[in-house]
Design an enzyme around this catalytic site. Sequence first.
Site, PDB file in Angstrom:
ATOM      1  CG  HIS A 166      -7.559  -2.796  10.121  1.00 37.66           C
ATOM      2  ND1 HIS A 166      -6.272  -2.342  10.255  1.00 37.66           N
ATOM      3  CD2 HIS A 166      -7.494  -3.834   9.262  1.00 37.66           C
ATOM      4  CE1 HIS A 166      -5.462  -3.086   9.518  1.00 37.66           C
ATOM      5  NE2 HIS A 166      -6.168  -3.995   8.911  1.00 37.66           N
ATOM      6  NE  ARG A 210      -2.582  -1.315   3.391  1.00 34.48           N
ATOM      7  CZ  ARG A 210      -2.069  -0.745   4.462  1.00 34.48           C
ATOM      8  NH1 ARG A 210      -1.999   0.572   4.551  1.00 34.48           N
ATOM      9  NH2 ARG A 210      -1.623  -1.467   5.463  1.00 34.48           N
ATOM     10  CB  CYS A 233       0.299  -6.836  15.399  1.00 29.41           C
ATOM     11  SG  CYS A 233       1.362  -5.390  15.486  1.00 29.41           S
ATOM     12  CG  ASN A 281       3.291  -6.593   1.933  1.00 30.85           C
ATOM     13  OD1 ASN A 281       2.678  -7.138   2.855  1.00 30.85           O
ATOM     14  ND2 ASN A 281       2.711  -5.705   1.129  1.00 30.85           N
ATOM     15  CB  SER A 282       5.362 -12.449  -0.911  1.00 30.99           C
ATOM     16  OG  SER A 282       5.889 -13.081   0.238  1.00 30.99           O
ATOM     17  NE  ARG A 283       0.172  -8.618   2.080  1.00 32.29           N
ATOM     18  CZ  ARG A 283      -0.454  -8.111   3.147  1.00 32.29           C
ATOM     19  NH1 ARG A 283      -1.591  -8.635   3.555  1.00 32.29           N
ATOM     20  NH2 ARG A 283       0.076  -7.121   3.821  1.00 32.29           N
ATOM     21  CG  ASP A 286      -7.793  -7.074   6.871  1.00 38.22           C
ATOM     22  OD1 ASP A 286      -7.010  -6.683   7.762  1.00 38.22           O
ATOM     23  OD2 ASP A 286      -7.866  -6.530   5.759  1.00 38.22           O
ATOM     24  CE1 TYR A 322       0.413  -5.921  -1.749  1.00 36.02           C
ATOM     25  CE2 TYR A 322      -0.749  -3.981  -0.960  1.00 36.02           C
ATOM     26  CZ  TYR A 322      -0.192  -5.219  -0.719  1.00 36.02           C
ATOM     27  OH  TYR A 322      -0.254  -5.744   0.540  1.00 36.02           O
ATOM     28  CB  SER A 359      -0.458  -3.925   8.966  1.00 35.97           C
ATOM     29  OG  SER A 359      -1.626  -3.337   8.456  1.00 35.97           O
ATOM     30  N   GLY A 366      -0.674 -20.145  19.660  1.00 31.32           N
ATOM     31  CA  GLY A 366      -1.786 -20.899  20.244  1.00 31.32           C
ATOM     32  C   GLY A 366      -1.943 -20.667  21.740  1.00 31.32           C
ATOM     33  CE  LYS A 425      -6.397  -3.737   4.490  1.00 28.34           C
ATOM     34  NZ  LYS A 425      -6.367  -4.109   5.881  1.00 28.34           N
TER      35      LYS A 425
HETATM   36  O1  SAT Z   1      -1.811  -4.262   2.196  1.00 29.70           O
HETATM   37  S1  SAT Z   1      -3.214  -4.635   2.363  1.00 29.70           S
HETATM   38  O2  SAT Z   1      -3.997  -3.458   2.744  1.00 29.70           O
HETATM   39  O3  SAT Z   1      -3.746  -5.192   1.152  1.00 29.70           O
HETATM   40  C1  SAT Z   1      -3.346  -5.781   3.594  1.00 29.70           C
HETATM   41  C2  SAT Z   1      -3.226  -5.231   4.974  1.00 29.70           C
HETATM   42  O4  SAT Z   1      -2.337  -4.405   5.263  1.00 29.70           O
HETATM   43  O5  SAT Z   1      -4.038  -5.634   5.808  1.00 29.70           O
HETATM   44 MN    MN Z   2      -5.417  -5.242   7.282  1.00 30.78          MN
END
Ligand code: SAT
Ligand code: MN
Length: 588
Positions: A235, A78, A259, A372-374, A284, A206, A257, A499, A215
């Site tokens: 959020h 982002r 955490c 930040n790979s998703r 999220d 992205y 984000s 856990g 978002k």
């Molecule tokens: O980067 S995103 O907004 O797509 C995901 C996130 O930070 O929760």
């Molecule tokens: Mn988020």
Amino acid sequence: MSEATLGTKNTAHPAISAWVEKMAKLCKPDRVFWCAGSEAEKQFLTDLAVHQGTLRPLDQKKWPGCYYHRSSPNDVARVEQFTFICTPLKEEAGPTNNWAPPAQMYDRLYCLADSAMRGRTMYVVPYLMGPPGSELSKVGVELTDSVYVVLSMGVMARTGVLAYEQLGESDDFNRGLHCMLDVNPERRFIAHFPQDNTIISVGSNYGGNVLLGKKCLALRIGSYLGHREAWMAEHMLILGVEDPKGEKTYVAAAFPSACGKTNFAMMIPPERFRDWKVWTVGDDIAWMKPGPNGRLYAINPETGYFGVVPGTNFKSNPNAMRSMQRNTFFTNVAITAEGDIWWEGKDEEPPPGLIDWQGRPWVKGEKAAHPNSRFCAPMINNPALDPAVDEPLGVPISAIIFGGRRATTMPLVFQAFNWIHGVYVGAMMGSEMTAAAFGTVGQVRRDPMAMLPFCGYNMGSYFSHWLKMRKNLQRPPKIFHVNWFRKTAEGEYLWPGFGENMRVLKWMVDRCRGRVGADETPLGWMPDPSDIDLEGMNYDRSKLEEALRIDIEDWKKEVMSQDELFIKLHNDLPVELHFQRELLISRL
Ligand code: SAT
Ligand code: MN
């Protein structure tokens, strides 16, 4: 359905038709493709994306239905500096948002969008955020020239003609325009026009910038609408804790984000709690509204998980691993010629012949996957998915949990005295900067309710809205603050996390149900250490006492360091928050 009928216009809705026509006239695509959301369409678009080179099939034996995508190296996250809230008045956007006058931003972006889709296809993606038939659900229509976005939207939201059904004859839908342009950071803008329920995103591909339901609509526009319509867009993850008797308690939790929101939402309780189960509603975003019995009800507006891959493994988050086993898009992880993938923190060692996220042979010591790979995975893959995720009413929330990443000061858990105190606690939430992040080590980066990058209007008014919501709730959720990240002076974590957080969660559930006492402290209600079940855990109770300790000197510094946020927001900060701070000082 034959390929010839795919993409044909599928609604006569006058406002949608008019707007698509207007945007097509502007962007001048070769073709307008109306998405209906069918399986045949998904197959057709997937094949197209593979043919174009946008997607690459993974080893289909190992990763059925999974595809690989590599972004431009300059387009991996982002971009808060290019994100704008374009309200008529600057004060409406407030001091925490970038602002531009709507007319000026429309001009600028229409200029960039002019002819931007020449030689390309404009996809019309109608979508629904939230369960069909829910009063809380919202309809959006996203126009995009990226097939990757169309397919990812298909995972993250309920896309297709069902959105028209929810909309009916109403004109109340979000208009989203996305143009990739040349994916150049110099022409990258994520602009929100809340008063028009409109989003324009250009120059990026992205997720957080271009999956406009997430978002942009679900949080920035959503929070603005929530303020106007008396609901809350937060959020927050939503989970249900089922005890051995089958009784379920739902909680919503906001962490900044990175955490561990996804980990907490998909938690697997330790052996000691084998008769307990944690069910995921969302990882999220929560949309919440007062409902029956004076309680707060929450839905997850999404249908998928867009999670950070590195660090995810069968130990840290087995349910996330299972969620991404099929029908998932992976972006910017490392890949092999055989179509296997790898990332830092995966269970196995890196396979030979690994190609890094930028397409270069991987060299040990370099990043294989982008940090930040998703993964973009359908929620139905999650073995712990709560069946109530499709419930139009949502689930009743018993507790709201705030948390940050704090090496010092913040104890493992405390409960706010009441709603107003809880709003103050959430407003002061934050994370300490680590050596890796910019800024001074130990300095707290405030992230109120984890909404700093996502609140679509004045943050001070947002706090007032929180305070007002209390009036519509006869049985408001209890509010807690947790910190899994407190360390010893030697830098060792005081609590194992993952856990084991179930043990703290159980205490919070017991508090909600009136089953356990608590000690009154300057911060709020805190557990007697003996009320946290440590059985079956190789862990020293003295560490728990340390994790729960209140250091008065640290807290004096904490209260002082809140000045920065108070000064930044002083014009619109509700007086209640000033009073709460005074009360805290007097208790200290
Ligand atoms: O980067 S995103 O907004 O797509 C995901 C996130 O930070 O929760
Ligand atoms: Mn988020």
